[in-house]
Write a protein that holds these residues in place. Structure first.
Motif, PDB file in Angstrom:
ATOM      1  N   PHE A  22      75.480  -8.135 -40.441  1.00 48.95           N
ATOM      2  CA  PHE A  22      74.650  -9.024 -41.264  1.00 48.95           C
ATOM      3  C   PHE A  22      73.505  -9.685 -40.506  1.00 48.95           C
ATOM      4  O   PHE A  22      72.717 -10.406 -41.105  1.00 48.95           O
ATOM      5  CB  PHE A  22      75.530 -10.114 -41.891  1.00 48.95           C
ATOM      6  N   GLY A  23      73.428  -9.464 -39.190  1.00 46.17           N
ATOM      7  CA  GLY A  23      72.392 -10.109 -38.403  1.00 46.17           C
ATOM      8  C   GLY A  23      72.892 -11.381 -37.736  1.00 46.17           C
ATOM      9  O   GLY A  23      73.935 -11.925 -38.097  1.00 46.17           O
ATOM     10  N   GLY A  24      72.152 -11.868 -36.760  1.00 46.39           N
ATOM     11  CA  GLY A  24      72.615 -12.999 -35.958  1.00 46.39           C
ATOM     12  C   GLY A  24      72.161 -14.359 -36.423  1.00 46.39           C
ATOM     13  O   GLY A  24      72.465 -15.371 -35.776  1.00 46.39           O
ATOM     14  N   GLU A  25      71.452 -14.425 -37.552  1.00 45.37           N
ATOM     15  CA  GLU A  25      70.912 -15.717 -37.998  1.00 45.37           C
ATOM     16  C   GLU A  25      72.002 -16.738 -38.305  1.00 45.37           C
ATOM     17  O   GLU A  25      71.815 -17.933 -38.135  1.00 45.37           O
ATOM     18  CB  GLU A  25      70.022 -15.531 -39.233  1.00 45.37           C
ATOM     19  N   HIS A  26      73.151 -16.259 -38.775  1.00 46.71           N
ATOM     20  CA  HIS A  26      74.230 -17.172 -39.154  1.00 46.71           C
ATOM     21  C   HIS A  26      75.441 -17.023 -38.226  1.00 46.71           C
ATOM     22  O   HIS A  26      76.587 -17.199 -38.644  1.00 46.71           O
ATOM     23  CB  HIS A  26      74.651 -16.920 -40.599  1.00 46.71           C
ATOM     24  N   ALA A  27      75.178 -16.677 -36.966  1.00 40.29           N
ATOM     25  CA  ALA A  27      76.260 -16.416 -36.012  1.00 40.29           C
ATOM     26  C   ALA A  27      77.206 -17.605 -35.862  1.00 40.29           C
ATOM     27  O   ALA A  27      78.422 -17.442 -35.751  1.00 40.29           O
ATOM     28  CB  ALA A  27      75.676 -16.023 -34.655  1.00 40.29           C
ATOM     29  N   LEU A  28      76.658 -18.829 -35.880  1.00 37.96           N
ATOM     30  CA  LEU A  28      77.501 -20.014 -35.739  1.00 37.96           C
ATOM     31  C   LEU A  28      78.495 -20.120 -36.882  1.00 37.96           C
ATOM     32  O   LEU A  28      79.692 -20.381 -36.676  1.00 37.96           O
ATOM     33  CB  LEU A  28      76.627 -21.274 -35.672  1.00 37.96           C
ATOM     34  N   LEU A  29      78.023 -19.910 -38.112  1.00 37.55           N
ATOM     35  CA  LEU A  29      78.922 -19.985 -39.268  1.00 37.55           C
ATOM     36  C   LEU A  29      79.921 -18.837 -39.255  1.00 37.55           C
ATOM     37  O   LEU A  29      81.077 -19.003 -39.684  1.00 37.55           O
ATOM     38  CB  LEU A  29      78.109 -19.974 -40.563  1.00 37.55           C
ATOM     39  N   PHE A  30      79.519 -17.668 -38.773  1.00 37.34           N
ATOM     40  CA  PHE A  30      80.459 -16.550 -38.630  1.00 37.34           C
ATOM     41  C   PHE A  30      81.605 -16.950 -37.703  1.00 37.34           C
ATOM     42  O   PHE A  30      82.781 -16.700 -38.003  1.00 37.34           O
ATOM     43  CB  PHE A  30      79.750 -15.316 -38.057  1.00 37.34           C
ATOM     44  N   ALA A  31      81.257 -17.566 -36.580  1.00 37.74           N
ATOM     45  CA  ALA A  31      82.279 -17.970 -35.614  1.00 37.74           C
ATOM     46  C   ALA A  31      83.203 -19.032 -36.198  1.00 37.74           C
ATOM     47  O   ALA A  31      84.433 -18.962 -36.055  1.00 37.74           O
ATOM     48  CB  ALA A  31      81.615 -18.485 -34.335  1.00 37.74           C
ATOM     49  N   VAL A  32      82.629 -20.025 -36.870  1.00 38.93           N
ATOM     50  CA  VAL A  32      83.436 -21.086 -37.480  1.00 38.93           C
ATOM     51  C   VAL A  32      84.420 -20.486 -38.491  1.00 38.93           C
ATOM     52  O   VAL A  32      85.606 -20.828 -38.502  1.00 38.93           O
ATOM     53  CB  VAL A  32      82.529 -22.123 -38.163  1.00 38.93           C
ATOM     54  N   ALA A  33      83.927 -19.580 -39.333  1.00 40.82           N
ATOM     55  CA  ALA A  33      84.778 -18.987 -40.365  1.00 40.82           C
ATOM     56  C   ALA A  33      85.889 -18.143 -39.742  1.00 40.82           C
ATOM     57  O   ALA A  33      87.064 -18.245 -40.146  1.00 40.82           O
ATOM     58  CB  ALA A  33      83.935 -18.131 -41.314  1.00 40.82           C
TER      59      ALA A  33
END
Length: 445
Positions: free
Chosen positions: A390-401
């Motif tokens: 999905f791309g790295g723009e939302h990497a922080l939210l990916f990690a949190v989830a």
């Protein structure tokens, strides 16, 4: 000092060359077989789309799969768990028949409408071929374990088009709470070569798209990169993703144990599972929860792709996919668990996004990776999967989830051979957190 430095660099170069020479032909073979599998799988799914009556032959398909494993399967019946055990402690080895057997039986499962995935097949292909090559190369026990791990990375990276995820998944899935980096370089080479090989054969992977949104907010007139309200919604949704992952793992085990308890004739187990699948499809009046669930059988069908859009999933699509897959795999049909987990996560994310007034595409993506993270106990690999897909723009939210779902999914998972190197939460013998013990000392809570 210079002599020692030079000697170390030469040793590292020799290590790189040696493992490149060993891993590359193995990964090419795995990637080629995965490409064949994906081509056959696509044919089987589209053939069933055109011949919907094949669903009614699912009981017969279950009997055929059962007999194939009874006559030829032997230890191959244990699937991914056998490979994980062999990586922990090499024993009798992974049988050569595992790769063709799982390929054929997975295609049969999907041809007749069983709800399963493809990751398990790719991982077993990788483990089987890696074990075969380790014998040809006459590797010792330590190198064999490394090559088996690299085989898992090649199979996973090739089947999803995510080589970096495949690399970390192969290292992370072996034991909960511990990653052994010894095989990192061979796994990276294997994941990359396996993925490139599949692409070279002309096989295309599904593309997913989420709209870019501003996940920041203004705080005292300053822009901060995190919207705290959105973050709170993500954490709440991720906890539910973790519970869904735990429910999936327990459902598969429950179906299997229940059938073993009540059905004494073994070939009747897949027959009963098939009858349940047919009955549910008739009652629900829609075939959306059969097979992979990636491509639509008809316009407006609920799929993983449609879940990224507003109104692209029903409120209980995730639940029905969970039930269908638990019945399919628990009754003896073959295939992986991961793609159904993607479906469960994406459709649950779609539903939660609408309920929470949150971005639908983003929450579908979070569910896609987080349910998988919880079920396999691989939050780091799944975070990387989010970035690769999905791309790295939302990497922080990916990690949190992913990490939140990992903690809420319990201590178990879909792989019974996965060992626990360290529990997710430290607890005393009585089950109280250690920090409470230190605070309250001898006082009982």
């Amino acid at each position: 000092m210079f002599k020692n430095f030079f000697s170390n660099q030469v040793s590292l170069l020799k290590y790189l060359i040696r493992w490149s020479v060993i891993v590359m032909p193995v990964a090419v073979a795995i990637g080629s077989m995965v490409a064949l599998f994906l081509w056959l799988l696509s044919w089987a799914i589209h053939y069933r789309f055109a011949h919907t009556w094949l669903l009614y032959l699912l009981p017969l398909a279950g009997i055929i799969i059962h007999l194939l494993y009874k006559w030829y399967g032997q230890s191959a019946e244990r699937g991914n768990n056998l490979i994980i055990d062999e990586i922990h402690q090499p024993g009798a080895g992974v049988p050569k028949r595992m790769a063709p057997l799982i390929l054929v039986t997975t295609v049969i499962t999907h041809l007749f409408g069983g709800s399963a995935g493809r990751e398990g097949t790719a991982v077993q292909i990788g483990g089987s071929l890696a074990n075969l090559f380790s014998g040809w190369f006459r590797l010792d026990e330590a190198d064999k374990k490394t090559l088996l791990t690299a085989g898992v990375a090649a199979g996973f990276g090739a089947v999803f088009g995510t080589p970096l995820t495949g690399t970390i998944f192969a290292l992370e899935v072996i034991a909960i709470g511990r990653i052994n980096y010894t095989a990192l370089l061979p796994c990276l080479i294997a994941g990359l070569v396996g993925d490139v090989t599949v692409s070279a054969w002309g096989i295309k992977h599904t593309l997913y798209h989420i709209d870019l949104i501003d996940t920041g907010q203004l705080l005292y007139g300053k822009h901060v990169p995190v919207n705290f309200m959105l973050l709170a919604k993500v954490i709440l949704a991720a906890a539910l993703f973790g519970l869904a992952a735990m429910a999936f793992a327990k459902a598969v085990h429950l179906v299997k144990s229940t059938l073993l308890k009540w059905i004494k004739i073994s070939w009747l187990m897949p027959v009963c599972g098939a009858i349940i699948i047919i009955g549910l499809t008739f009652i629900l009046g829609r075939p959306d929860y059969l097979s992979l669930g990636v491509e639509p059988e008809y316009p407006g069908a609920v799929t993983i792709v449609s879940a990224f859009q507003q109104g692209g999933a029903l409120n209980f699509s995730w639940f029905w996919k969970l039930v269908y897959t638990a019945v399919t795999l628990g009754s003896g049909f073959k295939g992986g668990e991961v793609t159904p987990l993607f479906y469960i996560g994406a459709t649950l994310g779609n539903t939660l996004g609408e309920l929470m007034n949150a971005p639908i595409g983003l929450f579908a993506a979070l569910g896609f990776i987080a349910v998988f993270a919880g079920a396999t106990n691989t939050p780091l690999a799944c975070t990387l999967m989010g970035i690769e897909l999905f791309g790295g723009e939302h990497a922080l939210l990916f990690a949190v989830a992913c990490f939140t779902a990992y903690f809420f999914s319990g201590e178990g998972g879909i792989y019974s051979a996965q060992r626990t190197a360290q529990q997710k939460l430290p607890e005393s013998e009585t089950g109280k957190p250690k920090y409470l013990q230190r605070i309250f000392g001898k006082y009982r809570l």
